[in-house]
Design an enzyme around this catalytic site. Structure first.
Site, PDB file in Angstrom:
ATOM      1  CD  GLU A 432      -2.258   1.215   2.879  1.00  0.00           C
ATOM      2  OE1 GLU A 432      -2.949   2.326   3.293  1.00  0.00           O
ATOM      3  OE2 GLU A 432      -2.256   0.405   3.660  1.00  0.00           O
ATOM      4  CG  ASP A 508      -0.526   1.269   6.622  1.00  0.00           C
ATOM      5  OD1 ASP A 508       0.500   0.614   6.229  1.00  0.00           O
ATOM      6  OD2 ASP A 508      -0.762   2.503   6.153  1.00  0.00           O
ATOM      7  CG  ASP A 510      -4.521   1.853   9.356  1.00  0.00           C
ATOM      8  OD1 ASP A 510      -4.650   0.926   8.157  1.00  0.00           O
ATOM      9  OD2 ASP A 510      -4.049   2.970   9.309  1.00  0.00           O
TER      10      ASP A 510
END
Length: 657
Positions: A432, A508, A510
């Site tokens: 990403e 990530d 998150d």
């Protein structure tokens, strides 16, 4: 050295071909030289013209044991008297003079042939010119007349005698021996001959057409009292027909722009699958290359169906109908009657008469409009088929191919490839963002690990047509990098083209990273299912927290990593047990992969000895349940289902905002 005398070009160099010499010099200009079928067809067409004019009810073709072919009808018979101007028997003129025939004066109400396939008086004279022998027998006016030709020239003059009891009363019989030197082979193609004879019976209901094999005595006879409909049903066989439409229309004496009797008869069958049959005729002449009469049928069908769809507001937004959408699934038999048809070439394979478009469409359109208004449900079924064809055509037009250069797919410029060619060991990380991609490129083992940075969130590909996937740059780059094209669960996939044994999703830790994971998993499950089934797809788990622990006893200061809150709690509990006082450690939270140094990313996520890499597979849930869940989560029309899901389980989720 002797000098070469140049050829003399003078008045004597000009040669004038006479009689049938033009045909014998250049036979390919007048007929097909593959086999003699077309020259036999010229004789059949003359008999069919007699039937079209209402004077013949039987046509018999005989294939003789000596290789000759004869065609006999019970029409009026070719006139045998002397031509008033030429002073030669008319029957002899017909077979020995180009452009001699009885089909020129069609505008005359008293003409011998108002509608016919013959146009130029060339047909049977070509048959005679290309035959070693041709015999003609005519019965009319109580007399039997015979004459014979060899290589186009008369060898037995016209002889007449009174008809005897039991002989056929009127008609013409022509027997011909095609000359092998003009053809690649003299055998008639039986399948094409059978089709030709049968079509004459189809187009003239009540006409009886027979084929006799002299060697075996076998006879085949065709008669179609149902005409076009019966023939189309027989030809389509088991093909399921969705809608069938039959009709005919002919101009009357008051019809503007057309002669009385001009028009068409047709039978059209629409099917959603299977092969389509398309046959058209003009004045009983087959036109395998189509022409303006087929264009008229196409235009009439399109305008009628389009008007019905607009009247009932059936067309979805963004769909534009074209004639091919109506015509692509249409099987038809079309028989047009044109007073003065203009064909392309002597073989008459295509009709070029411009008025035929208006003629045929002018009858087809109102007939279909009336039929659809009387059969609304069938009209709607036809409309659905046409709209589906239009949507399929538009999708095909939007198809985006993989971009190529030098004959092979060009690897994406963003891809940092590995050095090894051992596919089983090689890995590619879909990372990403460019920042994380930079860290991954520096931290990887370049021997077997490749990195492909992705820009932002990839497209939700759940409801994207496979042909449109490559319109998205990120999906295009992924497909090119891994070496496989999008496919279905049952497609044949060449896994020899696969470039990496592990395709790893790295995002990530998150909520945004989880969303990117889901989007990529959607892409792979939907459009690369066999890649998932073979367990080539993995998800890398980077840590969310870093704990800097002080030295304790003999243990030096260390950095510990936790994937989530649960692992963080476990690490802190272990430190307490090791005697580290409360608060002596420091906890930091990674905002993203970009915050990690190359060393940290290698140690936590890339190093095969220390990383967490989860293989993706269906497990016990099963394919059906997984598909249903993807539909619920990623489907465009599933907003209410997602709302219900959040209301049911929202209180169980700790939102990381």
């Amino acid at each position: 050295m002797a000098t070469r005398t140049p050829p003399v070009y003078s008045e004597a160099s000009i040669r004038v071909l006479k009689g049938l010499e033009p045909v014998q010099q250049r036979p390919g200009m007048y007929t097909s030289t593959v086999n003699p079928l077309h020259v036999i067809q010229e004789v059949i067409d003359n008999s069919a013209d007699e039937a079209l004019a209402g004077h013949a009810r039987h046509i018999t073709l005989t294939q003789h044991a000596d290789g000759s072919t004869s065609v006999q009808d019970d029409g009026r018979g070719i006139p045998i008297g002397l031509h008033p101007e030429e002073g030669v028997p008319v029957v002899e003129l017909v077979f020995t003079r180009l452009h001699a025939g009885g089909k020129f004066d069609k505008l005359d109400a008293g003409a011998a042939y108002r509608f016919s396939g013959g146009l130029h008086g060339v047909g049977v004279s070509v048959t005679n010119a290309l035959a070693t022998r041709l015999e003609v027998e005519v019965h009319r006016d109580g007399q039997a007349a015979t004459l014979a030709f060899a290589h186009g020239a008369p060898v037995e003059p016209l002889q007449t005698r009174p008809l005897t009891r039991g002989e056929w009363k009127t008609g013409t019989r022509v027997r011909t021996w095609p000359d092998a030197k003009y053809f690649d082979g003299v055998q008639l193609p039986q399948a094409e001959l059978l089709h030709l004879l049968r079509s004459k019976a189809v187009l003239l209901p009540g006409l009886e057409v027979s084929l006799l094999q002299e060697k075996t005595g076998e006879t085949q006879t065709w008669r179609f009292d149902e005409g076009l409909r019966g023939y189309l049903h027989e030809a389509l066989g088991d093909t399921p027909v969705l809608v069938e439409f039959e009709g005919e229309g002919h101009a009357g004496s008051q019809t503007e722009g057309f002669a009385a009797g001009e028009g068409a008869a047709w039978c059209v069958a629409f099917s959603s699958e299977g092969n389509v049959l398309r046959e058209s005729y003009v004045n009983l002449i087959p036109t395998p290359a189509g022409g303006t009469h087929e264009s008229g049928l196409r235009e009439g069908l399109f305008q009628a169906v389009k008007g019905f769809i607009e009247l009932h507001a059936l067309c979805p937004k963004g769909v534009k109908l074209l004639p091919e959408d109506v015509f692509s699934r249409a099987s038809f038999v079309l028989s047009a009657k044109v007073l003065d048809p203009q064909f392309q070439g002597q073989m008459k394979e295509r009709l070029n008469s411009r008025d035929a478009v208006r003629l045929v469409s002018g009858f087809v359109r109102p007939a279909l409009e009336l039929w659809m208004s009387q059969h609304v449900e069938q009209g709607k079924a036809l409309a659905e088929l046409v709209i589906a064809q239009a949507q399929s055509r538009q999708r095909a037009a939007q198809k985006v191919e993989k971009r190529k250069g030098s004959g092979m797919a060009v690897l994406p410029g963003k891809l940092t490839d590995c050095e090894s060619r051992d596919v089983a060991r090689n890995e590619v990380f879909l990372v990403e963002g460019d920042s994380a991609g930079g860290s991954a490129k520096m931290g990887r083992d370049k021997q077997f690990q490749a990195v492909l940075p992705l820009r932002g969130k990839v497209l939700n590909a759940w409801e994207v047509e496979r042909d449109r996937l490559f319109a998205n740059q990120e999906i295009h780059d992924i497909a090119v990098a891994i070496g496989l094209d999008p496919h279905g669960p049952n497609d044949v996939v060449d896994f020899a083209q696969l470039r990496y044994g592990k395709v790893c999703i790295l995002s990530d830790a998150d909520v945004d990273g989880s969303h990117i994971q889901v989007l990529l998993l959607t892409l792979f499950f939907r459009h690369f299912p066999q890649l998932v089934a073979r367990r080539h797809v993995h998800v890398a788990r980077p840590p969310l927290f870093r704990v800097d622990a002080p030295a304790r006893g003999k243990k030096p200061a260390t950095k510990l990593y936790a994937l989530d809150e649960g692992e963080l709690t476990a690490i802190l509990d272990r430190l307490r047990k090791d005697g580290v006082r409360e608060g002596a450690w420091s906890v930091s939270r990674f905002k993203g992969l970009g915050e990690m140094s190359a060393e940290q990313l290698w140690e936590t996520t890339l190093n095969p000895d220390t990383r967490r890499l989860m293989p993706v597979h269906l497990g016990q849930v099963g394919e059906t349940a997984t598909t249903e869940l993807f539909v619920q989560l990623m489907g465009k029309g599933e907003a209410q289902a997602r709302r219900n899901l959040m209301e049911a389980y929202g209180d169980q989720i700790e939102v990381d905002v």
